[in-house]
Design a protein around this motif. Structure first.
Motif, PDB file in Angstrom:
ATOM      1  N   GLY A 125     -73.456  59.020  60.877  1.00 44.57           N
ATOM      2  CA  GLY A 125     -72.502  58.449  61.814  1.00 44.57           C
ATOM      3  C   GLY A 125     -71.872  59.473  62.728  1.00 44.57           C
TER       4      GLY A 125
ATOM      5  N   ILE B 275     -73.779  51.566  55.689  1.00 42.87           N
ATOM      6  CA  ILE B 275     -74.016  50.480  56.634  1.00 42.87           C
ATOM      7  C   ILE B 275     -74.274  49.178  55.881  1.00 42.87           C
ATOM      8  CG2 ILE B 275     -76.539  50.660  56.811  1.00 42.87           C
ATOM      9  CD1 ILE B 275     -76.227  50.389  59.850  1.00 42.87           C
TER      10      ILE B 275
ATOM     11  N   GLN C 141     -73.258  44.251  60.288  1.00 39.96           N
ATOM     12  CA  GLN C 141     -72.699  45.518  60.759  1.00 39.96           C
ATOM     13  C   GLN C 141     -71.465  45.316  61.628  1.00 39.96           C
ATOM     14  OE1 GLN C 141     -76.109  47.681  62.442  1.00 39.96           O
ATOM     15  NE2 GLN C 141     -77.262  46.921  60.680  1.00 39.96           N
TER      16      GLN C 141
ATOM     17  N   MET D 266     -68.547  52.057  63.126  1.00 38.97           N
ATOM     18  CA  MET D 266     -69.504  51.820  64.199  1.00 38.97           C
ATOM     19  C   MET D 266     -68.797  51.230  65.403  1.00 38.97           C
ATOM     20  SD  MET D 266     -72.819  50.270  62.121  1.00 38.97           S
ATOM     21  CE  MET D 266     -73.706  49.974  63.664  1.00 38.97           C
TER      22      MET D 266
ATOM     23  N   LYS E  99     -69.710  57.091  68.276  1.00 43.36           N
ATOM     24  CA  LYS E  99     -69.997  56.236  67.122  1.00 43.36           C
ATOM     25  C   LYS E  99     -71.351  55.546  67.295  1.00 43.36           C
ATOM     26  CE  LYS E  99     -65.217  55.071  65.908  1.00 43.36           C
ATOM     27  NZ  LYS E  99     -64.246  53.971  65.768  1.00 43.36           N
TER      28      LYS E  99
END
Length: 488
Positions: free
Chosen positions: A337, A345, A388, A397, A430
């Protein structure tokens, strides 16, 4: 009670070797333990960054309170009460406009908070522009009856006075802390002695197990872990090690410099001065904090708005997965990341439980025997990636960014960073649910090295030219590539 001899592992929660990851391509060493006192000192140093964030937030809040108080006081002075809507209507328009203009001209960044004159000038300028826009709105909408000019001019005057007062008070309250320093600077000394003005963030590279080896995920992760929360990383090293450190620094989501004493006689404008020596700026780090705020607000707005509609759909997908094969509904995997730091994830499980690849060392092929019947549909439609959105909400993220990869990801049996060491540079932002590479069709298995290089080029292009409009265009473009020949 801790002593100077006590040690603690760097990055110990991150599993990078052993049974969970093929260790053959990764060079590790045993210099992975450091003095506990050193980590405590660095953690205290990182508090300076938190202090600056608090000061900026306090400054922004105080400015808004000054504007609201200014117009409320103007209504009381000019009209004698708040029973009318003049002040409230002006506040409703003026405050959002002020926030827009003040964030755009960085009226609340650290430099403006530290410098009273610069801070008041920037905030006052944003207020004057917002007030001008308010006047134009009132003029073109012909709302003279609901618009008191007396309240308006008194409100702007009182607000300007409030801005000066609150900025001065903030500067006075934090004066002692500001004099101690507000920047967290990590100075790494590799093979050269520390100078007398090294500062509280100075460390020895070898004692911390640091070495600029991009072929080692352990080394890259260790550097990223120490750099997390810092404002700047400065390297002092021998000339022979500068090229290696330069490549390593470019992978961080922190502003980075390398000290070059030989350049002391030069006066280049783009070169900084550290510890009495001239340093070259190598990496500007993450996007500006106001851009980070805009991107984060955009992510949360879209994600939280979509979540109520996605949850019932998630329930249907979960039922289908459970009916199709044994095992959990979700598949979690460690991915690379922001700042080359790992995170877990979320995905819908699309493979048989006993054949799931936790390390990502085997790319999924078109006729992969590991994929279940329901999993094949989920992958073809990209539905398996939808969980996600939880990573987006948690902050690991973003909606748009380079797609995150597992540490064991390969192309032609070579790790991604062995194919192109620029690979680590994509992680200064990100990772995203979708990205520029995806809407260009660069997705699916990485069977050849060119599969990686094409994606990497798109990712680096996105990183170097980010804008909110680019995120919006990529999100809209994703709708046309949900069903793609390379989605399997």
């Amino acid at each position: 009670m801790h002593t100077a001899k006590e040690t603690v592992a760097i990055g110990s929660p991150v599993v990078l070797t052993g049974q969970d990851l093929d260790p053959s391509p990764i060079r590790t060493d045993r210099a992975d333990r450091v003095d506990f006192d050193t980590l405590v000192r660095l953690d205290a140093l990182k508090g300076r960054k938190r202090l600056r964030g608090f000061m900026s937030l306090l400054s922004l809040t105080a400015d808004v309170v000054s504007i609201v108080g200014g117009f409320v006081l103007a209504s009381l002075v000019y009209l004698g009460s708040l029973e009318n809507d003049h002040a409230l209507n002006m506040i409703a328009v003026c405050v959002p406009l002020f926030l827009l203009f003040s964030l755009n001209n960085n009226a609340h960044n650290t430099r403006k908070v530290l410098n009273l004159t610069a801070g008041v000038t920037a905030a006052a300028g944003a207020l004057v522009v917002a007030a001008g826009c308010l006047l134009l709105i009132a003029f073109f909408m012909k709302i003279g009856a609901e618009f008191s000019r007396g309240v308006f001019f008194l409100g702007v005057t009182f607000s300007l006075a409030g801005l000066f007062l609150t900025r001065s008070l903030t500067r006075f309250v934090f004066r002692k802390r500001l004099d101690e320093g507000v920047y967290a600077i990590l100075c790494i000394y590799d093979g050269v002695p520390m100078g007398p003005g090294a500062g509280p963030g100075a460390i020895e590279a070898r004692s911390m197990g640091l070495h600029p080896d991009l072929a080692s995920a352990v080394a890259v992760n260790r550097l990223g872990t120490l750099a997390k929360g810092m404002d700047r990383v400065v390297i002092h090293c021998a000339p022979a090690a500068r090229e290696a450190w330069a490549l390593a620094l470019k992978t961080l989501d922190v502003r980075c410099e390398i000290v070059v004493p030989e350049l002391d006689s030069f006066a280049a404008l783009s070169i900084s001065e550290r510890s009495g020596h001239t340093s070259l700026l190598l990496n500007s780090g993450r996007m500006a904090w106001n851009h980070q705020m805009i991107k984060r607000a955009f992510d949360l707005t879209i994600s939280l708005a979509a979540l109520p509609f996605l949850l019932p759909f998630f329930a249907l997908v979960a039922i289908a997965i459970k009916l199709d094969s044994r095992g959990p509904i979700f598949f979690r995997q460690e991915r690379i990341g922001l700042g080359n730091r790992p995170f877990m994830i979320w995905k819908f499980r699309s493979m048989r439980t006993e054949q799931c690849d936790a390390n990502g060392s085997r790319s999924t092929s078109r006729d992969d025997d590991r994929i279940t019947r329901v999993g094949g549909f989920l992958r073809r439609t990209s539905i398996d990636e939808l969980p996600q959105i939880l990573n987006v909400i948690s902050g690991d993220m973003s909606l748009v960014g380079p797609r995150p990869h597992a540490f064991g990801s390969r192309a032609e049996n070579a790790l991604f960073w062995d194919i192109d060491q620029r690979y680590w540079q994509r992680h200064v932002v990100k990772p995203g649910l979708t990205g520029l590479a995806q809407i260009r069709g660069f997705r699916g298995a990485t069977e050849q090295k060119t599969d990686l290089t094409m994606r990497l080029q798109s990712d680096l292009e996105y990183v170097s030219s980010w804008s909110l409009m680019s995120d919006i265009r990529i999100l809209l473009g994703t709708a046309f590539v949900v069903f793609h020949k390379n989605a399997f």
